[in-house]
Motif scaffolding. Structure first.
Motif, PDB file in Angstrom:
ATOM      1  N   GLU A  43      40.309  23.678  35.426  1.00  0.00           N
ATOM      2  CA  GLU A  43      38.393  24.695  34.944  1.00  0.00           C
ATOM      3  C   GLU A  43      38.404  25.933  35.889  1.00  0.00           C
ATOM      4  OE1 GLU A  43      36.068  22.285  34.309  1.00  0.00           O
ATOM      5  OE2 GLU A  43      38.027  20.694  34.251  1.00  0.00           O
ATOM      6  N   ARG A  44      39.407  25.973  36.014  1.00  0.00           N
ATOM      7  CA  ARG A  44      38.539  27.457  36.656  1.00  0.00           C
ATOM      8  C   ARG A  44      40.026  28.476  36.341  1.00  0.00           C
ATOM      9  NH1 ARG A  44      39.935  29.444  42.290  1.00  0.00           N
ATOM     10  NH2 ARG A  44      39.461  31.719  42.811  1.00  0.00           N
ATOM     11  N   VAL A  45      39.760  30.276  35.461  1.00  0.00           N
ATOM     12  CA  VAL A  45      40.303  31.241  35.071  1.00  0.00           C
ATOM     13  C   VAL A  45      40.502  31.957  36.208  1.00  0.00           C
ATOM     14  CG1 VAL A  45      41.048  32.321  33.564  1.00  0.00           C
ATOM     15  CG2 VAL A  45      40.269  30.674  32.639  1.00  0.00           C
ATOM     16  N   VAL A  46      41.805  32.591  36.228  1.00  0.00           N
ATOM     17  CA  VAL A  46      41.947  33.916  37.233  1.00  0.00           C
ATOM     18  C   VAL A  46      42.491  34.888  36.647  1.00  0.00           C
ATOM     19  CG1 VAL A  46      42.816  34.671  39.361  1.00  0.00           C
ATOM     20  CG2 VAL A  46      42.024  32.807  39.769  1.00  0.00           C
ATOM     21  N   THR A  47      41.956  35.779  36.233  1.00  0.00           N
ATOM     22  CA  THR A  47      42.983  37.098  35.936  1.00  0.00           C
ATOM     23  C   THR A  47      43.787  37.727  36.246  1.00  0.00           C
ATOM     24  OG1 THR A  47      41.065  37.524  34.274  1.00  0.00           O
ATOM     25  CG2 THR A  47      42.803  39.344  34.281  1.00  0.00           C
TER      26      THR A  47
ATOM     27  N   PRO B 142      44.895  28.221  38.308  1.00  0.00           N
ATOM     28  CA  PRO B 142      45.484  28.326  39.105  1.00  0.00           C
ATOM     29  C   PRO B 142      46.336  26.636  39.594  1.00  0.00           C
ATOM     30  CG  PRO B 142      42.959  28.956  40.528  1.00  0.00           C
ATOM     31  CD  PRO B 142      42.855  28.785  38.466  1.00  0.00           C
ATOM     32  N   GLY B 143      47.578  27.046  40.533  1.00  0.00           N
ATOM     33  CA  GLY B 143      48.583  26.578  40.759  1.00  0.00           C
ATOM     34  C   GLY B 143      49.826  25.966  39.464  1.00  0.00           C
ATOM     35  N   GLU B 144      49.021  26.510  37.998  1.00  0.00           N
ATOM     36  CA  GLU B 144      50.197  26.993  36.672  1.00  0.00           C
ATOM     37  C   GLU B 144      51.069  27.791  36.947  1.00  0.00           C
ATOM     38  OE1 GLU B 144      48.814  26.666  32.604  1.00  0.00           O
ATOM     39  OE2 GLU B 144      47.737  28.878  33.456  1.00  0.00           O
TER      40      GLU B 144
ATOM     41  N   PHE C 176      55.865  33.282  39.476  1.00  0.00           N
ATOM     42  CA  PHE C 176      54.794  32.818  39.894  1.00  0.00           C
ATOM     43  C   PHE C 176      52.982  32.086  40.055  1.00  0.00           C
ATOM     44  CE2 PHE C 176      52.838  35.890  37.225  1.00  0.00           C
ATOM     45  CZ  PHE C 176      51.032  35.514  37.532  1.00  0.00           C
ATOM     46  N   TYR C 177      52.582  31.575  40.806  1.00  0.00           N
ATOM     47  CA  TYR C 177      51.256  30.810  40.449  1.00  0.00           C
ATOM     48  C   TYR C 177      50.330  31.496  41.268  1.00  0.00           C
ATOM     49  CZ  TYR C 177      52.511  27.107  44.485  1.00  0.00           C
ATOM     50  OH  TYR C 177      52.791  27.017  46.172  1.00  0.00           O
ATOM     51  N   VAL C 178      49.289  31.159  41.239  1.00  0.00           N
ATOM     52  CA  VAL C 178      48.382  31.103  42.032  1.00  0.00           C
ATOM     53  C   VAL C 178      47.935  30.381  43.058  1.00  0.00           C
ATOM     54  CG1 VAL C 178      45.713  32.137  42.523  1.00  0.00           C
ATOM     55  CG2 VAL C 178      46.907  33.684  40.637  1.00  0.00           C
ATOM     56  N   ASP C 179      47.631  30.086  43.987  1.00  0.00           N
ATOM     57  CA  ASP C 179      47.263  28.846  44.956  1.00  0.00           C
ATOM     58  C   ASP C 179      46.191  28.376  44.115  1.00  0.00           C
ATOM     59  OD1 ASP C 179      46.646  26.633  46.941  1.00  0.00           O
ATOM     60  OD2 ASP C 179      48.427  27.918  48.063  1.00  0.00           O
ATOM     61  N   PRO C 180      46.158  27.507  44.012  1.00  0.00           N
ATOM     62  CA  PRO C 180      44.702  26.346  43.374  1.00  0.00           C
ATOM     63  C   PRO C 180      43.213  26.435  44.637  1.00  0.00           C
ATOM     64  CG  PRO C 180      46.373  25.117  42.520  1.00  0.00           C
ATOM     65  CD  PRO C 180      46.644  26.069  43.762  1.00  0.00           C
ATOM     66  N   GLU C 181      43.695  27.325  46.460  1.00  0.00           N
ATOM     67  CA  GLU C 181      43.287  27.245  47.498  1.00  0.00           C
ATOM     68  C   GLU C 181      42.386  28.178  47.095  1.00  0.00           C
ATOM     69  OE1 GLU C 181      42.152  24.342  49.692  1.00  0.00           O
ATOM     70  OE2 GLU C 181      43.325  23.223  47.952  1.00  0.00           O
TER      71      GLU C 181
ATOM     72  N   ILE D 209      37.159  35.454  44.280  1.00  0.00           N
ATOM     73  CA  ILE D 209      38.056  35.973  44.285  1.00  0.00           C
ATOM     74  C   ILE D 209      38.286  34.836  42.494  1.00  0.00           C
ATOM     75  CG2 ILE D 209      39.918  36.509  44.317  1.00  0.00           C
ATOM     76  CD1 ILE D 209      40.085  36.373  47.502  1.00  0.00           C
ATOM     77  N   ASN D 210      38.127  36.535  41.112  1.00  0.00           N
ATOM     78  CA  ASN D 210      38.849  36.129  40.270  1.00  0.00           C
ATOM     79  C   ASN D 210      39.728  36.676  39.627  1.00  0.00           C
ATOM     80  OD1 ASN D 210      37.214  33.297  40.122  1.00  0.00           O
ATOM     81  ND2 ASN D 210      35.364  34.420  39.973  1.00  0.00           N
ATOM     82  N   HIS D 211      40.083  37.855  39.969  1.00  0.00           N
ATOM     83  CA  HIS D 211      41.000  38.361  39.872  1.00  0.00           C
ATOM     84  C   HIS D 211      41.675  39.295  40.923  1.00  0.00           C
ATOM     85  CE1 HIS D 211      41.203  41.946  36.699  1.00  0.00           C
ATOM     86  NE2 HIS D 211      41.417  42.791  37.839  1.00  0.00           N
ATOM     87  N   LEU D 212      43.122  39.185  40.755  1.00  0.00           N
ATOM     88  CA  LEU D 212      44.369  40.063  41.164  1.00  0.00           C
ATOM     89  C   LEU D 212      44.623  40.938  40.373  1.00  0.00           C
ATOM     90  CD1 LEU D 212      45.895  36.164  42.614  1.00  0.00           C
ATOM     91  CD2 LEU D 212      44.165  37.497  43.793  1.00  0.00           C
TER      92      LEU D 212
END
Length: 175
Positions: A57-61, A87-89, A147-152, A157-160
């Motif tokens: 459901e969420r997208v992070v750049t 997140p989690g991918e 890598f992966y971005v933690d779903p938590e 925060i939508n951009h790292l």
């Protein structure tokens, strides 16, 4: 009898020793502070386990940046500058390093994540930053990052940005 100038000299000496001691202890204290608060974008230099679930459901750049320290005669750049992830991918990207020096060198990459509070949510499963990278003169190397971005990751925060600074550690290895 102790004169005023002798007393002042002793005080200045004690002050100088105290200042040196404080400066010497500042780096470890700063590291502890960063670890406790999670600021400064420091990431663990250990492999993470794979993610348990994916938040579709969420997208992070995630942006990738590369720097070389002064005197480092390598070209160092990510093969992709930006990626959209759930997140989690789990994702794999590569950095390309080229040794432009006239001699063999060894590089060590130091990562940081911004915003700093997001560093604890950026998990590296495999990273070239875990080890020193020897590279013969004139050679190229493809350096993988899994890598992966933690779903938590907090919702705000939508951009790292993951930045690596590459340092020449050849002299420290040879000593």
């Amino acid at each position: 009898m102790v004169t005023k100038s002798t007393r002042s000299a002793r005080r200045l000496f004690v002050l100088a020793v105290a200042m040196f001691g404080f400066a010497f202890a500042l780096v470890p204290l700063y590291d502890v502070f960063c670890e406790v608060t999670g600021i400064n974008g420091k990431t663990d230099n250990q492999a993470a386990a794979s993610s348990v679930g994916i938040d579709t459901e969420r997208v992070v750049t995630v942006e990738f940046v590369a720097y070389t320290s002064p005197g480092m005669r390598w070209t160092f750049e990510p093969q992709i500058n930006r990626i959209q992830v759930h997140p989690g991918e789990t994702h794999t990207i590569h950095y390309l390093a080229t040794n432009n020096a006239r001699y063999d060198t060894i590089g060590q990459a130091v990562p940081s994540v911004s915003p700093g509070l997001a560093a604890q949510y950026f998990n590296k499963i495999e990273c070239f930053c875990f080890n020193r990278q020897p590279l013969p003169r004139g050679e190229d190397a493809s350096l993988p990052l899994i890598f992966y971005v933690d779903p938590e990751l907090p919702d705000d925060i939508n951009h790292l940005t993951l930045a690596y600074t590459l340092f020449d550690v050849t002299a420290s290895v040879e000593e």
